[in-house]
Design a protein around this motif. Structure first.
Motif, PDB file in Angstrom:
ATOM      1  N   ALA A 380       0.826  -1.205   0.000  1.00  0.00           N
ATOM      2  CA  ALA A 380       0.000   0.000   0.000  1.00  0.00           C
ATOM      3  C   ALA A 380       0.857   1.249   0.000  1.00  0.00           C
ATOM      4  O   ALA A 380       2.038   1.224   0.357  1.00  0.00           O
ATOM      5  CB  ALA A 380      -0.906   0.003   1.233  1.00  0.00           C
ATOM      6  N   GLN A 381       0.228   2.337  -0.419  1.00  0.00           N
ATOM      7  CA  GLN A 381       0.836   3.671  -0.290  1.00  0.00           C
ATOM      8  C   GLN A 381       0.080   4.396   0.810  1.00  0.00           C
ATOM      9  O   GLN A 381      -1.154   4.447   0.796  1.00  0.00           O
ATOM     10  CB  GLN A 381       0.725   4.438  -1.601  1.00  0.00           C
ATOM     11  N   ILE A 382       0.806   4.954   1.775  1.00  0.00           N
ATOM     12  CA  ILE A 382       0.186   5.593   2.939  1.00  0.00           C
ATOM     13  C   ILE A 382       0.724   7.006   3.115  1.00  0.00           C
ATOM     14  O   ILE A 382       1.930   7.245   2.990  1.00  0.00           O
ATOM     15  CB  ILE A 382       0.465   4.798   4.236  1.00  0.00           C
ATOM     16  N   ARG A 383      -0.181   7.935   3.396  1.00  0.00           N
ATOM     17  CA  ARG A 383       0.233   9.270   3.845  1.00  0.00           C
ATOM     18  C   ARG A 383       0.070   9.310   5.351  1.00  0.00           C
ATOM     19  O   ARG A 383      -1.015   9.125   5.870  1.00  0.00           O
ATOM     20  CB  ARG A 383      -0.623  10.358   3.191  1.00  0.00           C
ATOM     21  N   ILE A 384       1.174   9.511   6.041  1.00  0.00           N
ATOM     22  CA  ILE A 384       1.143   9.580   7.500  1.00  0.00           C
ATOM     23  C   ILE A 384       0.596  10.949   7.895  1.00  0.00           C
ATOM     24  O   ILE A 384       1.207  11.974   7.607  1.00  0.00           O
ATOM     25  CB  ILE A 384       2.547   9.377   8.115  1.00  0.00           C
ATOM     26  N   VAL A 385      -0.561  10.960   8.549  1.00  0.00           N
ATOM     27  CA  VAL A 385      -1.228  12.217   8.880  1.00  0.00           C
ATOM     28  C   VAL A 385      -0.617  12.826  10.130  1.00  0.00           C
ATOM     29  O   VAL A 385      -0.016  13.899  10.090  1.00  0.00           O
ATOM     30  CB  VAL A 385      -2.750  11.991   9.083  1.00  0.00           C
ATOM     31  N   GLU A 386      -0.789  12.142  11.251  1.00  0.00           N
ATOM     32  CA  GLU A 386      -0.234  12.643  12.504  1.00  0.00           C
ATOM     33  C   GLU A 386      -0.091  11.482  13.474  1.00  0.00           C
ATOM     34  O   GLU A 386      -1.083  10.917  13.942  1.00  0.00           O
ATOM     35  CB  GLU A 386      -1.137  13.727  13.112  1.00  0.00           C
ATOM     36  N   ILE A 440       5.068  10.375   3.059  1.00  0.00           N
ATOM     37  CA  ILE A 440       4.329   9.449   2.198  1.00  0.00           C
ATOM     38  C   ILE A 440       5.237   8.253   1.948  1.00  0.00           C
ATOM     39  O   ILE A 440       6.407   8.423   1.571  1.00  0.00           O
ATOM     40  CB  ILE A 440       3.924  10.112   0.869  1.00  0.00           C
ATOM     41  N   VAL A 441       4.720   7.071   2.165  1.00  0.00           N
ATOM     42  CA  VAL A 441       5.558   5.876   2.141  1.00  0.00           C
ATOM     43  C   VAL A 441       4.797   4.726   1.498  1.00  0.00           C
ATOM     44  O   VAL A 441       3.561   4.686   1.533  1.00  0.00           O
ATOM     45  CB  VAL A 441       6.006   5.519   3.584  1.00  0.00           C
ATOM     46  N   THR A 442       5.515   3.792   0.887  1.00  0.00           N
ATOM     47  CA  THR A 442       4.912   2.533   0.466  1.00  0.00           C
ATOM     48  C   THR A 442       5.402   1.451   1.424  1.00  0.00           C
ATOM     49  O   THR A 442       6.540   1.488   1.895  1.00  0.00           O
ATOM     50  CB  THR A 442       5.273   2.153  -0.978  1.00  0.00           C
ATOM     51  N   CYS A 443       4.531   0.496   1.713  1.00  0.00           N
ATOM     52  CA  CYS A 443       4.890  -0.529   2.683  1.00  0.00           C
ATOM     53  C   CYS A 443       4.049  -1.778   2.459  1.00  0.00           C
ATOM     54  O   CYS A 443       3.056  -1.758   1.727  1.00  0.00           O
ATOM     55  CB  CYS A 443       4.694  -0.002   4.106  1.00  0.00           C
ATOM     56  N   VAL A 444       4.451  -2.849   3.107  1.00  0.00           N
ATOM     57  CA  VAL A 444       3.696  -4.099   3.086  1.00  0.00           C
ATOM     58  C   VAL A 444       2.947  -4.216   4.409  1.00  0.00           C
ATOM     59  O   VAL A 444       3.533  -4.032   5.478  1.00  0.00           O
ATOM     60  CB  VAL A 444       4.622  -5.307   2.876  1.00  0.00           C
ATOM     61  N   ILE A 445       1.653  -4.496   4.333  1.00  0.00           N
ATOM     62  CA  ILE A 445       0.798  -4.580   5.516  1.00  0.00           C
ATOM     63  C   ILE A 445       0.222  -5.987   5.615  1.00  0.00           C
ATOM     64  O   ILE A 445      -0.177  -6.582   4.609  1.00  0.00           O
ATOM     65  CB  ILE A 445      -0.353  -3.559   5.440  1.00  0.00           C
ATOM     66  N   GLU A 446       0.181  -6.500   6.831  1.00  0.00           N
ATOM     67  CA  GLU A 446      -0.428  -7.801   7.089  1.00  0.00           C
ATOM     68  C   GLU A 446      -1.585  -7.625   8.065  1.00  0.00           C
ATOM     69  O   GLU A 446      -1.457  -6.904   9.055  1.00  0.00           O
ATOM     70  CB  GLU A 446       0.590  -8.772   7.672  1.00  0.00           C
ATOM     71  N   VAL A 447      -2.724  -8.251   7.784  1.00  0.00           N
ATOM     72  CA  VAL A 447      -3.873  -8.219   8.694  1.00  0.00           C
ATOM     73  C   VAL A 447      -4.025  -9.585   9.342  1.00  0.00           C
ATOM     74  O   VAL A 447      -3.615 -10.604   8.778  1.00  0.00           O
ATOM     75  CB  VAL A 447      -5.181  -7.828   7.960  1.00  0.00           C
ATOM     76  N   GLU A 448      -4.622  -9.597  10.543  1.00  0.00           N
ATOM     77  CA  GLU A 448      -4.738 -10.849  11.286  1.00  0.00           C
ATOM     78  C   GLU A 448      -5.691 -11.830  10.616  1.00  0.00           C
ATOM     79  O   GLU A 448      -5.466 -13.033  10.602  1.00  0.00           O
ATOM     80  CB  GLU A 448      -5.200 -10.570  12.719  1.00  0.00           C
ATOM     81  N   GLN A 449      -6.788 -11.288  10.071  1.00  0.00           N
ATOM     82  CA  GLN A 449      -7.779 -12.125   9.390  1.00  0.00           C
ATOM     83  C   GLN A 449      -7.957 -11.616   7.961  1.00  0.00           C
ATOM     84  O   GLN A 449      -7.811 -10.430   7.700  1.00  0.00           O
ATOM     85  CB  GLN A 449      -9.128 -12.059  10.117  1.00  0.00           C
ATOM     86  N   SER A 450      -8.259 -12.514   7.063  1.00  0.00           N
ATOM     87  CA  SER A 450      -8.396 -12.142   5.653  1.00  0.00           C
ATOM     88  C   SER A 450      -9.446 -11.051   5.467  1.00  0.00           C
ATOM     89  O   SER A 450     -10.495 -11.066   6.106  1.00  0.00           O
ATOM     90  CB  SER A 450      -8.789 -13.361   4.812  1.00  0.00           C
ATOM     91  N   VAL A 451      -9.133 -10.105   4.580  1.00  0.00           N
ATOM     92  CA  VAL A 451     -10.022  -8.983   4.284  1.00  0.00           C
ATOM     93  C   VAL A 451     -10.247  -8.934   2.775  1.00  0.00           C
ATOM     94  O   VAL A 451      -9.325  -9.164   1.991  1.00  0.00           O
ATOM     95  CB  VAL A 451      -9.394  -7.650   4.759  1.00  0.00           C
ATOM     96  N   CYS A 452     -11.475  -8.630   2.369  1.00  0.00           N
ATOM     97  CA  CYS A 452     -11.780  -8.471   0.943  1.00  0.00           C
ATOM     98  C   CYS A 452     -11.224  -7.133   0.464  1.00  0.00           C
ATOM     99  O   CYS A 452     -11.649  -6.074   0.938  1.00  0.00           O
ATOM    100  CB  CYS A 452     -13.281  -8.522   0.707  1.00  0.00           C
ATOM    101  N   LEU A 453     -10.274  -7.182  -0.458  1.00  0.00           N
ATOM    102  CA  LEU A 453      -9.594  -5.986  -0.967  1.00  0.00           C
ATOM    103  C   LEU A 453      -9.400  -6.105  -2.467  1.00  0.00           C
ATOM    104  O   LEU A 453      -9.390  -7.204  -3.020  1.00  0.00           O
ATOM    105  CB  LEU A 453      -8.206  -5.836  -0.334  1.00  0.00           C
TER     106      LEU A 453
END
Length: 487
Positions: A380-386, A440-453
């Motif tokens: 994902a690409q994320i903008r870190i707000v605060e 603004i950063v790109t990163c790999v994210i893992e969720v605990e349970q599967s999510v529809c994306l």
């Protein structure tokens, strides 16, 4: 009135096992199902339904700081458009007087439970309907208090248009807009959740501290809000994404009928602004995506949600991953219809599935190759707000709640893959060790349970998300790619 409830992280986690099975089941079923003719459901043009109202439908989410007057505003709209009769209003006036809250009677139309009426604060997302000659509207009255932001997210993720309600009263606007106020967070979240048009309503213009002063609207409120809204991603230029409208929700001035008494108001009233908004693009020919917001039993299994894209018809053979289902009945608002298209609020009666097998965040979709992916790992690409003061560094190992469409899941940053230059948009060749607020950063994210994306480029509503930590929004992002867990 109906009330929608959000899926909190804990609740979403309870259904995780079923969601995890969803991915595997969908993959196993795909080769066989792909050959079925129903796999193409949602791809052809629906026939005209004589019973359907073909006026454009818009979901309006009313957002803003607590006590800005959102529920009173929503109540006034319903009263002025004859959705509430005079006798009911008299009843609410008596109830408000008993609670020593004389001016709150209109808010009681939307705030239907005793907790909301006693505290004068919206807790759940109230829902109601009204229409004009040109369009049909659904009101989503979101809570303004910071403790109920997850509920606000549940409302905003269904919305086409955001109505940001600002109190013009001296001191109240400043409190809502400064750090810690919900005006900023709500506006940012609305944009992140896909609300592309924003009507900024400057309420309480009749207050003794304002007295319909043009200076209070502009420059005081407008000039402070515009740069911030531009930073959120809205086009604040003339004929852009943002419209400012001064009103008084309590007296109905400039709400349904134009109000010219001050002499300086020359623009349209609130309802005229809504009717003049450009038509929203509805991807009715795309593969069906209907994230489930709620479910219940009523002579069968009923699910509710917003059709994000595609078309759903009575008789369609679909899947609520991992289960195959058949659509028995469809409702648009309170009316039974034969089909629904992208952007419309759906109530769907399903066959061959129990409500116990459904959790908020599951997605109704075609079978086979057009099914919606369910994953645990994505880039994902994320903008870190605060970031939080005591967690001021964003790096691998950072944990937060991921909010995407109707899902809320625990997530962990696996690794940062690059930083992005704000001016050029170029990605760095070397991944950073950590970043701070504003990056603004790109990163790999893992969720605990599967999510529809889905990747944002394929389906924006299934590919945009918010990261929240300890009750604050710390980042907004979009899905770039779905990854195998082995990566």
């Amino acid at each position: 009135m109906e009330a929608l409830k959000t899926a909190e992280a804990a609740g979403a986690a309870d259904g995780g096992a079923a969601a995890a099975a969803a991915a595997a089941a969908a993959v196993e079923a795909a080769p066989a199902a792909a050959a079925e003719p129903e796999a193409a459901a949602g791809k052809s043009e629906p026939a005209k339904d004589e019973a359907r109202d073909e006026r454009e439908h818009l979901n309006l989410v009313f957002i803003g700081h607590v006590d800005a007057g959102k529920s009173t505003f929503c109540g006034q709209i319903l009263y002025q458009t004859n959705q509430v009769d005079a006798r009911t209003i008299e009843k609410y006036q008596a109830e408000a007087k008993e609670k020593n809250r004389d001016s709150w009677f209109l808010a009681f139309i939307m705030d239907t439970n005793e907790e909301e009426r006693a505290k004068g604060k919206t807790v759940e997302v109230g829902r109601a309907h009204f229409d004009s000659e040109k369009k049909r509207y659904t009101i989503l009255d979101a809570p303004g208090h910071k403790n109920y932001v997850p509920n606000m997210i549940a409302g905003a993720c269904q919305a086409d248009v955001g109505v940001l309600v600002i109190s013009a009263r001296k001191g109240e606007f400043e409190t809502g807009f400064e750090r810690g106020g919900q005006t900023r967070e709500h506006a940012l979240l609305a944009k992140t959740l896909g609300v592309r048009l924003l009507v900024v309503v400057i309420n309480k213009m009749d207050d003794p501290t304002v007295k319909w002063s043009k200076e209070r609207l502009e420059p005081e409120c407008k000039d402070k809000l515009s740069p911030f809204l531009k930073g959120c991603g809205y086009n604040v230029k003339k004929d852009g994404d943002v419209v400012f409208v001064p009103i008084s929700a309590l007296t109905a001035a400039n709400v349904i009928q134009p109000f010219s008494e001050p002499g300086w108001i020359d623009g349209p009233c609130f309802l005229e602004v809504l009717d003049q908004l450009p038509a929203c693009e509805r991807n009715r020919d795309s593969a069906l995506r209907l994230p489930i917001l709620s479910k219940y039993k009523d002579m069968g299994t009923i699910v509710e949600g917003k059709v994000e894209q595609g078309t759903i018809r009575v008789g369609d053979k679909l899947c609520v991953m991992p289960n195959r289902v058949t659509v028995l009945q469809l409702w648009l608002d309170q009316e039974e219809v034969s089909y629904l298209i992208g952007g419309e609020n759906a109530r769907v009666k399903l066959k061959d599935i129990s409500d116990e097998d459904i959790m908020p965040g599951f997605v109704v979709a075609p079978r086979g190759g057009l099914a919606c992916p369910a994953v645990k790992l994505f880039e994902a690409q994320i903008r870190i707000v605060e970031l939080l003061e005591h967690k001021s560094i964003f790096s691998a190992g950072y944990t937060a709640i991921l909010h995407v469409h109707a899902s809320a899941e625990e997530s962990t940053i696996v690794r940062l893959t690059s930083s992005i230059d704000k001016k050029t948009g170029q990605r760095s060749k070397k991944p950073p060790m950590f970043v701070k607020s504003g990056a603004i950063v790109t990163c790999v994210i893992e969720v605990e349970q599967s999510v529809c994306l889905e990747p944002f480029e394929q389906c924006p509503q299934m590919g945009r998300f918010t990261l929240r930590d300890e009750g604050s929004t710390i980042g907004i992002g979009k899905v770039l790619a779905l990854l195998d867990e082995a990566k």
